[in-house]
Design a protein around this motif. Structure first.
Motif, PDB file in Angstrom:
ATOM      1  N   GLU A 524      65.756  39.409  -5.237  1.00 24.08           N
ATOM      2  CA  GLU A 524      65.940  39.144  -3.807  1.00 24.08           C
ATOM      3  C   GLU A 524      66.489  37.748  -3.538  1.00 24.08           C
ATOM      4  OE1 GLU A 524      62.840  40.088  -5.029  1.00 24.08           O
ATOM      5  OE2 GLU A 524      63.300  42.223  -4.741  1.00 24.08           O
ATOM      6  N   GLY A 525      66.419  36.857  -4.525  1.00 19.56           N
ATOM      7  CA  GLY A 525      66.868  35.486  -4.334  1.00 19.56           C
ATOM      8  C   GLY A 525      66.031  34.536  -5.176  1.00 19.56           C
ATOM      9  N   ILE A 526      66.311  33.234  -5.051  1.00 18.46           N
ATOM     10  CA  ILE A 526      65.503  32.214  -5.722  1.00 18.46           C
ATOM     11  C   ILE A 526      64.287  31.958  -4.846  1.00 18.46           C
ATOM     12  CG2 ILE A 526      65.454  29.848  -6.599  1.00 18.46           C
ATOM     13  CD1 ILE A 526      68.511  30.044  -6.894  1.00 18.46           C
ATOM     14  N   LYS A 527      63.119  32.332  -5.322  1.00 21.05           N
ATOM     15  CA  LYS A 527      61.914  32.319  -4.493  1.00 21.05           C
ATOM     16  C   LYS A 527      61.103  31.054  -4.734  1.00 21.05           C
ATOM     17  CE  LYS A 527      58.219  35.409  -2.945  1.00 21.05           C
ATOM     18  NZ  LYS A 527      57.595  36.743  -3.144  1.00 21.05           N
ATOM     19  N   PHE A 528      60.781  30.362  -3.615  1.00 21.09           N
ATOM     20  CA  PHE A 528      59.946  29.168  -3.693  1.00 21.09           C
ATOM     21  C   PHE A 528      59.055  29.110  -2.458  1.00 21.09           C
ATOM     22  CE2 PHE A 528      59.381  24.544  -2.811  1.00 21.09           C
ATOM     23  CZ  PHE A 528      58.526  24.287  -3.868  1.00 21.09           C
ATOM     24  N   MET A 531      59.745  31.458   0.372  1.00 18.69           N
ATOM     25  CA  MET A 531      61.089  31.432   0.951  1.00 18.69           C
ATOM     26  C   MET A 531      62.122  31.836  -0.104  1.00 18.69           C
ATOM     27  SD  MET A 531      60.661  27.851   3.045  1.00 18.69           S
ATOM     28  CE  MET A 531      59.654  27.137   1.732  1.00 18.69           C
ATOM     29  N   LEU A 532      63.257  32.362   0.348  1.00 19.50           N
ATOM     30  CA  LEU A 532      64.295  32.856  -0.550  1.00 19.50           C
ATOM     31  C   LEU A 532      65.582  32.061  -0.370  1.00 19.50           C
ATOM     32  CD1 LEU A 532      63.676  36.685  -0.154  1.00 19.50           C
ATOM     33  CD2 LEU A 532      63.128  35.288  -2.158  1.00 19.50           C
ATOM     34  N   TYR A 533      66.180  31.636  -1.497  1.00 21.96           N
ATOM     35  CA  TYR A 533      67.374  30.803  -1.490  1.00 21.96           C
ATOM     36  C   TYR A 533      68.444  31.418  -2.404  1.00 21.96           C
ATOM     37  CZ  TYR A 533      64.249  27.174   0.391  1.00 21.96           C
ATOM     38  OH  TYR A 533      63.350  26.461   1.152  1.00 21.96           O
ATOM     39  N   SER A 534      69.655  30.890  -2.261  1.00 26.80           N
ATOM     40  CA  SER A 534      70.744  31.256  -3.164  1.00 26.80           C
ATOM     41  C   SER A 534      71.596  30.017  -3.389  1.00 26.80           C
ATOM     42  CB  SER A 534      71.589  32.388  -2.582  1.00 26.80           C
ATOM     43  OG  SER A 534      72.602  32.768  -3.504  1.00 26.80           O
ATOM     44  N   CYS A 535      72.486  30.082  -4.380  1.00 28.39           N
ATOM     45  CA  CYS A 535      73.403  28.970  -4.645  1.00 28.39           C
ATOM     46  C   CYS A 535      74.626  29.514  -5.368  1.00 28.39           C
ATOM     47  CB  CYS A 535      72.724  27.876  -5.465  1.00 28.39           C
ATOM     48  SG  CYS A 535      72.210  28.410  -7.117  1.00 28.39           S
ATOM     49  N   GLU A 536      75.637  28.675  -5.490  1.00 26.26           N
ATOM     50  CA  GLU A 536      76.907  29.113  -6.069  1.00 26.26           C
ATOM     51  C   GLU A 536      76.757  29.559  -7.521  1.00 26.26           C
ATOM     52  OE1 GLU A 536      80.085  26.388  -5.586  1.00 26.26           O
ATOM     53  OE2 GLU A 536      79.819  26.177  -3.423  1.00 26.26           O
ATOM     54  N   ILE A 537      76.015  28.788  -8.308  1.00 27.48           N
ATOM     55  CA  ILE A 537      75.893  29.130  -9.725  1.00 27.48           C
ATOM     56  C   ILE A 537      75.152  30.452  -9.910  1.00 27.48           C
ATOM     57  CG2 ILE A 537      73.732  27.834 -10.090  1.00 27.48           C
ATOM     58  CD1 ILE A 537      74.817  27.073 -12.842  1.00 27.48           C
ATOM     59  N   ALA A 538      74.178  30.729  -9.031  1.00 31.41           N
ATOM     60  CA  ALA A 538      73.428  31.980  -9.128  1.00 31.41           C
ATOM     61  C   ALA A 538      74.323  33.180  -8.826  1.00 31.41           C
ATOM     62  CB  ALA A 538      72.241  31.956  -8.166  1.00 31.41           C
ATOM     63  N   ILE A 539      75.181  33.016  -7.822  1.00 29.26           N
ATOM     64  CA  ILE A 539      76.102  34.111  -7.463  1.00 29.26           C
ATOM     65  C   ILE A 539      77.170  34.273  -8.540  1.00 29.26           C
ATOM     66  CG2 ILE A 539      77.850  34.825  -5.784  1.00 29.26           C
ATOM     67  CD1 ILE A 539      76.138  33.412  -3.641  1.00 29.26           C
ATOM     68  N   LYS A 540      77.706  33.150  -9.001  1.00 29.57           N
ATOM     69  CA  LYS A 540      78.777  33.185  -9.997  1.00 29.57           C
ATOM     70  C   LYS A 540      78.320  33.825 -11.296  1.00 29.57           C
ATOM     71  CE  LYS A 540      82.052  30.093 -12.322  1.00 29.57           C
ATOM     72  NZ  LYS A 540      82.485  28.670 -12.486  1.00 29.57           N
ATOM     73  N   HIS A 585      68.533  35.899   6.379  1.00 23.70           N
ATOM     74  CA  HIS A 585      67.371  36.538   6.995  1.00 23.70           C
ATOM     75  C   HIS A 585      66.113  35.668   6.891  1.00 23.70           C
ATOM     76  CE1 HIS A 585      67.019  37.731   2.736  1.00 23.70           C
ATOM     77  NE2 HIS A 585      65.717  37.835   2.954  1.00 23.70           N
ATOM     78  N   GLN A 586      66.264  34.466   6.344  1.00 25.62           N
ATOM     79  CA  GLN A 586      65.150  33.512   6.274  1.00 25.62           C
ATOM     80  C   GLN A 586      65.305  32.417   7.336  1.00 25.62           C
ATOM     81  OE1 GLN A 586      62.673  33.518   3.179  1.00 25.62           O
ATOM     82  NE2 GLN A 586      63.302  35.569   3.804  1.00 25.62           N
TER      83      GLN A 586
END
Length: 682
Positions: A524-528, A531-540, A585-586
């Protein structure tokens, strides 16, 4: 007035060179600089007047990036640290001899002493100095260049030749290495700095017994330690020499007699804190207190969130408030971290976030100091080591029960509360808690952001108008008729006693200050922290796809509790980190502080737990309703279905049955416009 600070980078547009400011004289007339890109660069002198004129004319430009060598301490190998510390050990006395070290003759004399002492070659000394000056004048400036180095992670072996004065006996002895010093430290703490007050000789013998054993044998059930031969153990003379070099009399007294007794019986009581400083930025004091007002949540005005923590950072020389933090964190390192970061940031940008427009002249402090004075509790641990080594700041911890050593910042808390209390709803009066007194908590109306805005206005007023009638102006101040207010003292100090203030890139400061934690990569994302996050390296690199297929994993992050819109993923690159942004959505967490988010998630969790019984009952009711319908259908089918029909015949005409059912359903569902009218026969 153009302000220049040590460690700032100035770009010469005409020659396409970039210079770092290494030192500024007290009169603010001259500076020594170095070309940060020239392979054989050495410091040379420039006039402040010429640089200022060049900045005005556009031939010089200040660079925002400090180009200070930064490394995550998690990524440093023991080998790299040894290289760094060895280099630092050779040049640390030289670089502190300012401004002599920047002059050719004096520098040559220093280096010749090193060469004659066989500590290093002439070429090595210049290489270490140049690296220190060009990379930002911190101990980490001396780290090896990872991208250009081989044998990454491997320890460097020390030489086998015995150092020091030759012994008169046949024994050779050992060199004192970093590992040996660690053992020395452990022995001192265990056997010398104790209530038993053992002698240094006894401490040495216990150390040999515990750390330099060759064999163990038993006689009549008694354990005997056989120590190594004399060529394999340090001598008492070596141990004593190291001890005297490592610990001064103050440290010994504090550790053996106790800190309180030292403060009571041995400490010197001389002068004032202001006269311990040489100018703006020489020494900052920092402290925290609990505000005397109750606040409400920005999420829900019915939620009372308690009293805020107030941090002030104050320059001792001018009494200017150089940094602040208002929040719910602390007193702790996290709160102090944010106050220190605030002290280094551009105050015009900071105030704009709270709707308070100012000019840079109204709050000019945006620098690192030379020394920070604080409390033992907050200024200890990993973060402090990171701060010292990464940003070259000295830390002074006040002893327990000595708040008077931070008298300037202590008085500020009383001043700030007294000034604003008549205007604050929810302010605690002296009768709070007494029988019959009002409950001031119920009067809370201010949010954390609104209260911060009030404190910003107080700081601006204080820095401009606080007239210190008891401030001891020196003769030069009296000649210049300097008004003893923080802003005026700061302006005068910058002009006449510059040299201690240093510029550093805010992102670098944050990196060494921010709390570090683990986040989890999920589908679902980087969870901390929920909360949920994303970044360029994660998508790439398709992290979220891998997490869904192969399972979750942990990553290192840093975060700023003041704004959780972004967290910072640690990387192995020179950039050190990559921004991770909240997913769309966060959005309810956008621009919220960590404490408010924790409270929201905690409230939601509590509400869910309170609803559990009700939800369980509703789900059981739902099951019962389904079972009732199914039971009814079974009864109807029992009476209407033909039991003798074969299975083949039953499923033979499904398509035809569906078509017939669809026709009947359409007749039922067809729209009827207007009310139906009865048609009577005429």
């Amino acid at each position: 007035m153009i302000t220049l600070a040590v460690n700032e980078l100035i770009s010469d547009i005409t020659s396409d060179k970039v210079y770092r400011l290494l030192w500024i004289d007290d009169g603010n007339f001259i500076t020594y600089v170095i070309d940060i890109e020239e392979a054989k660069a050495l410091p040379f002198l420039l006039r402040i007047k010429d640089i200022s004129q060049g900045l005005l004319e556009g031939t010089y430009v200040k660079l925002n990036k400090s180009n200070i060598k930064s490394n995550s301490f998690d990524d440093l190998s023991e080998g790299h640290l040894k290289i760094r510390d060895k280099s630092w050990g050779i040049i640390k006395d030289l670089v502190q001899d300012e401004p002599s070290i920047y002059k050719k003759k004096e520098r040559s004399e220093h280096i010749n002493k090193l060469v004659n002492s066989k500590l290093c070659t002439n070429k090595t000394a210049y290489r270490y100095l140049r690296k220190y000056w060009q990379n930002g004048m911190t101990i980490n400036s001396l780290l090896p260049d990872y991208e250009n180095s081989g044998a990454k992670g491997k320890d460097k072996k020390s030489g086998a030749i015995k150092k020091g004065r030759p012994r008169t006996t046949n024994s050779v002895g050992i060199n004192i290495t970093d590992e040996t010093r660690v053992i020395f430290n452990k022995a001192i703490k265990k056997h010398y700095f104790t209530s038993k007050k053992n002698s240094l000789s006894h401490t040495y013998k216990m150390m040999i017994k515990e750390y330099f054993a060759d064999n163990i044998r038993y006689e009549n059930g008694v354990k005997h330690i056989v120590i190594l031969d004399e060529n394999s153990i340090p001598t008492l003379r070596q141990f004593s020499y190291w001890f005297k070099k490592e610990y001064d009399i103050k440290q010994v007294l504090i550790n053996r007699e106790g800190e309180k007794k030292f403060e009571r019986d041995y400490r010197p009581v001389l002068g004032s804190s202001t006269y311990e400083t040489m100018g703006p930025g020489s020494r900052y004091q920092i402290d925290a207190t609990i505000g005397n007002v109750y606040l409400i949540s920005s999420y829900n005005s019915d939620w009372i969130i308690g009293r805020p923590i107030i941090y002030f950072v104050v320059d001792v020389f001018t009494h200017m408030i150089t940094g602040m933090y208002i929040g719910l964190e602390g007193p702790s390192w996290a709160g102090m971290m944010m106050a220190i970061a605030n002290a280094t940031m551009d105050k015009q940008e900071f105030c704009e976030k709270y709707g308070v427009p100012i000019s840079n002249e109204m709050w000019p402090a945006a620098h690192l100091p030379e020394i920070i004075v604080g409390d033992r509790g907050e200024l200890e641990g990993y973060n402090v080591n990171s701060l010292i080594e990464g940003l070259n700041i000295s830390i002074e911890n006040n002893p327990s029960f000595r708040p008077d050593w931070k008298g300037i910042v202590e008085k500020l808390f009383d001043t700030s509360q007294e000034k604003i209390k008549p205007f604050l709803p929810g302010y605690i009066q002296p009768d709070f808690g007494e029988r019959g007194a009002e409950d001031y908590r119920l009067e809370a109306k201010l949010t954390l952001e609104q209260y911060t805005k009030i404190i910003i206005n107080f700081v601006l007023h204080y820095n401009k108008n606080y007239y210190m009638k008891n401030y001891l102006r020196d003769p030069d101040m009296i000649i210049d008729n300097v008004r003893p207010t923080p802003n005026e003292l700061w302006k005068w100090g910058i002009k006449n006693k510059a040299g201690k203030l240093r510029k550093a890139e805010l992102d670098t400061v944050k990196f060494y200050l921010m709390p570090k934690a683990k986040a989890t990569v999920t589908a679902e994302g980087i969870k901390f922290k929920g909360m949920l996050y994303s970044c360029e390296i994660a998508i790439k690199e398709l992290w979220f796809t891998h997490a869904r297929k192969e399972g979750r994993w942990k990553v290192d992050i840093s975060y700023d509790p003041r704004n959780m819109s972004t967290i910072y993923l640690h990387t192995k690159d020179k950039e050190l980190f990559e921004d991770c942004y909240l997913l769309e959505h966060q959005e309810r967490f956008q621009n919220k502080i960590f404490e408010e988010i924790e409270q929201l998630l905690g409230t939601e969790s509590k509400n869910f737990k309170n609803e559990n019984q009700y939800l369980l009952q509703e789900e059981i009711n739902f099951f019962s309703n389904i079972e009732a319908v199914v039971k009814e259908s079974l009864e109807d089918a029992k009476h209407t279905q033909t039991s003798q029909i074969s299975k083949t015949k039953k499923i033979k005409n499904i398509q035809g049955n569906r078509k017939l059912e669809k026709g009947l359903q359409r007749k039922k569902e067809a729209f009827q416009m207007g009310e139906e009218k009865d048609i009577k026969e005429v």
